[in-house]
Design a protein around this motif. Structure first.
Motif, PDB file in Angstrom:
ATOM      1  N   ASP A  65       0.871  -1.169   0.000  1.00  0.00           N
ATOM      2  CA  ASP A  65       0.000   0.000   0.000  1.00  0.00           C
ATOM      3  C   ASP A  65       0.907   1.218   0.000  1.00  0.00           C
ATOM      4  OD1 ASP A  65      -1.905   1.970   0.330  1.00  0.00           O
ATOM      5  OD2 ASP A  65      -2.790   1.110   2.150  1.00  0.00           O
ATOM      6  N   ASP A  66       0.898   1.957  -1.103  1.00  0.00           N
ATOM      7  CA  ASP A  66       1.824   3.093  -1.276  1.00  0.00           C
ATOM      8  C   ASP A  66       3.266   2.685  -0.991  1.00  0.00           C
ATOM      9  OD1 ASP A  66      -0.056   4.962  -2.149  1.00  0.00           O
ATOM     10  OD2 ASP A  66      -0.531   5.609  -0.102  1.00  0.00           O
ATOM     11  N   GLY A  67       3.640   1.490  -1.450  1.00  0.00           N
ATOM     12  CA  GLY A  67       5.012   1.011  -1.321  1.00  0.00           C
ATOM     13  C   GLY A  67       5.332   0.316  -0.016  1.00  0.00           C
ATOM     14  N   VAL A  68       4.394   0.283   0.934  1.00  0.00           N
ATOM     15  CA  VAL A  68       4.616  -0.348   2.240  1.00  0.00           C
ATOM     16  C   VAL A  68       4.000  -1.747   2.232  1.00  0.00           C
ATOM     17  CG1 VAL A  68       4.141  -0.204   4.721  1.00  0.00           C
ATOM     18  CG2 VAL A  68       4.599   1.882   3.410  1.00  0.00           C
ATOM     19  N   PRO A  69       4.784  -2.792   2.517  1.00  0.00           N
ATOM     20  CA  PRO A  69       4.227  -4.149   2.544  1.00  0.00           C
ATOM     21  C   PRO A  69       3.128  -4.290   3.603  1.00  0.00           C
ATOM     22  CG  PRO A  69       6.621  -4.230   2.472  1.00  0.00           C
ATOM     23  CD  PRO A  69       6.237  -2.799   2.736  1.00  0.00           C
ATOM     24  N   VAL A  70       1.985  -4.840   3.171  1.00  0.00           N
ATOM     25  CA  VAL A  70       0.848  -5.043   4.072  1.00  0.00           C
ATOM     26  C   VAL A  70       0.336  -6.482   4.048  1.00  0.00           C
ATOM     27  CG1 VAL A  70       0.120  -2.620   4.003  1.00  0.00           C
ATOM     28  CG2 VAL A  70      -0.835  -4.257   2.340  1.00  0.00           C
ATOM     29  N   GLY A  71       0.935  -7.312   3.209  1.00  0.00           N
ATOM     30  CA  GLY A  71       0.535  -8.704   3.130  1.00  0.00           C
ATOM     31  C   GLY A  71       1.436  -9.465   2.184  1.00  0.00           C
ATOM     32  N   TYR A  72       1.352 -10.790   2.269  1.00  0.00           N
ATOM     33  CA  TYR A  72       2.185 -11.616   1.396  1.00  0.00           C
ATOM     34  C   TYR A  72       1.653 -13.036   1.342  1.00  0.00           C
ATOM     35  CZ  TYR A  72       4.325 -13.923   5.438  1.00  0.00           C
ATOM     36  OH  TYR A  72       4.535 -14.665   6.583  1.00  0.00           O
ATOM     37  N   VAL A  73       2.103 -13.748   0.317  1.00  0.00           N
ATOM     38  CA  VAL A  73       1.916 -15.191   0.251  1.00  0.00           C
ATOM     39  C   VAL A  73       3.276 -15.794  -0.080  1.00  0.00           C
ATOM     40  CG1 VAL A  73       1.203 -15.260  -2.199  1.00  0.00           C
ATOM     41  CG2 VAL A  73       0.496 -17.095  -0.634  1.00  0.00           C
ATOM     42  N   ASN A 118       2.585 -19.577   3.878  1.00  0.00           N
ATOM     43  CA  ASN A 118       1.988 -18.459   4.615  1.00  0.00           C
ATOM     44  C   ASN A 118       1.168 -17.612   3.665  1.00  0.00           C
ATOM     45  OD1 ASN A 118       5.191 -17.777   6.147  1.00  0.00           O
ATOM     46  ND2 ASN A 118       3.606 -19.066   6.974  1.00  0.00           N
ATOM     47  N   LEU A 119       0.005 -17.187   4.133  1.00  0.00           N
ATOM     48  CA  LEU A 119      -0.773 -16.158   3.459  1.00  0.00           C
ATOM     49  C   LEU A 119      -1.255 -15.243   4.569  1.00  0.00           C
ATOM     50  CD1 LEU A 119      -3.472 -16.643   0.708  1.00  0.00           C
ATOM     51  CD2 LEU A 119      -3.529 -14.793   2.352  1.00  0.00           C
ATOM     52  N   TYR A 120      -0.843 -13.986   4.510  1.00  0.00           N
ATOM     53  CA  TYR A 120      -1.174 -13.061   5.592  1.00  0.00           C
ATOM     54  C   TYR A 120      -1.435 -11.672   5.039  1.00  0.00           C
ATOM     55  CZ  TYR A 120      -0.764 -10.172   9.764  1.00  0.00           C
ATOM     56  OH  TYR A 120      -1.009  -9.268  10.760  1.00  0.00           O
ATOM     57  N   LEU A 121      -2.484 -11.052   5.566  1.00  0.00           N
ATOM     58  CA  LEU A 121      -2.793  -9.645   5.288  1.00  0.00           C
ATOM     59  C   LEU A 121      -3.036  -8.948   6.619  1.00  0.00           C
ATOM     60  CD1 LEU A 121      -5.266 -10.193   2.354  1.00  0.00           C
ATOM     61  CD2 LEU A 121      -3.136  -8.893   2.191  1.00  0.00           C
TER      62      LEU A 121
END
Length: 192
Positions: A65-73, A118-121
């Motif tokens: 979000d605007d270059g900031v990591p907020v989730g990943y898989v 892992n899947l996380y938001l």
């Protein structure tokens, strides 16, 4: 929410997921009813980084979000010729005679499997379709390997929302890992 982007990490620089992985461990602890204290010993280094480095193949996709990591898989292709190695040092049960590890004791278990690790938001980014997008990207990647016909996902105890998410997407229960600390789910490749 600002400008949302989804990108595959190409350069191996997975450290941007460090805070998110540690948040995931805290989230899982908050949901757990079986051995929640075990999550205190789990972190980016001994969970994600170690799995990433040991896997035959790895993929990490990050939501920003605007270059900031907020989730990943995070997904891997793993060779499981030695099933004993599937029991990590943080496991609440170390004796495979007492408790099953990550892989079931099927006679027909292949030597290579895919794993959605892992899947996380972060809170505030859930229920917006991002989890489904990450899931689909992971499954597309895992199913792109012609010699991988079986995919596992592991759900921590107490995380019923995640369990139902995967069950609704074609996964089935395989077995309890480490006495129910984790639930193993599987699905066969949709390539067939």
């Amino acid at each position: 929410m600002g400008s949302i982007t989804i990108e595959v990490i190409q350069d191996g620089n997975i450290e941007m997921c460090w805070p998110l992985c540690d948040e995931l461990m805290a989230f899982q602890k908050s949901k757990a009813s079986i051995a929640p204290e075990v999550f205190d010993t789990m972190n980016f280094d001994n969970r994600m980084k170690r799995s990433y480095e040991r896997a035959a193949e790895s993929q990490v996709v990050v939501v920003k979000d605007d270059g900031v990591p907020v989730g990943y898989v995070f997904s891997t292709i793993d060779e499981i010729n030695n099933r004993q190695s599937a029991i990590p040092e943080w496991a609440p049960v170390q004796d495979p005679a007492v408790s099953k590890g990550f892989y079931p004791d099927w006679d027909c278990l292949p030597s290579k499997v895919g794993t959605l690790n892992n899947l996380y938001l972060r809170d505030g980014y859930r229920d917006k379709g991002l989890g489904s997008k990450l899931f689909n990207l992971s499954m597309d990647w895992l199913e792109s390997f012609p010699d991988v016909d079986l995919v596992f996902v592991y759900v921590s105890n107490g995380n019923d929302d995640a369990l139902n998410f995967y069950l609704s997407r074609g996964f089935a229960f395989s077995h309890d890992v480490f006495g129910g600390f984790i639930k193993a789910l599987y699905r066969t490749s949709r390539r067939k």
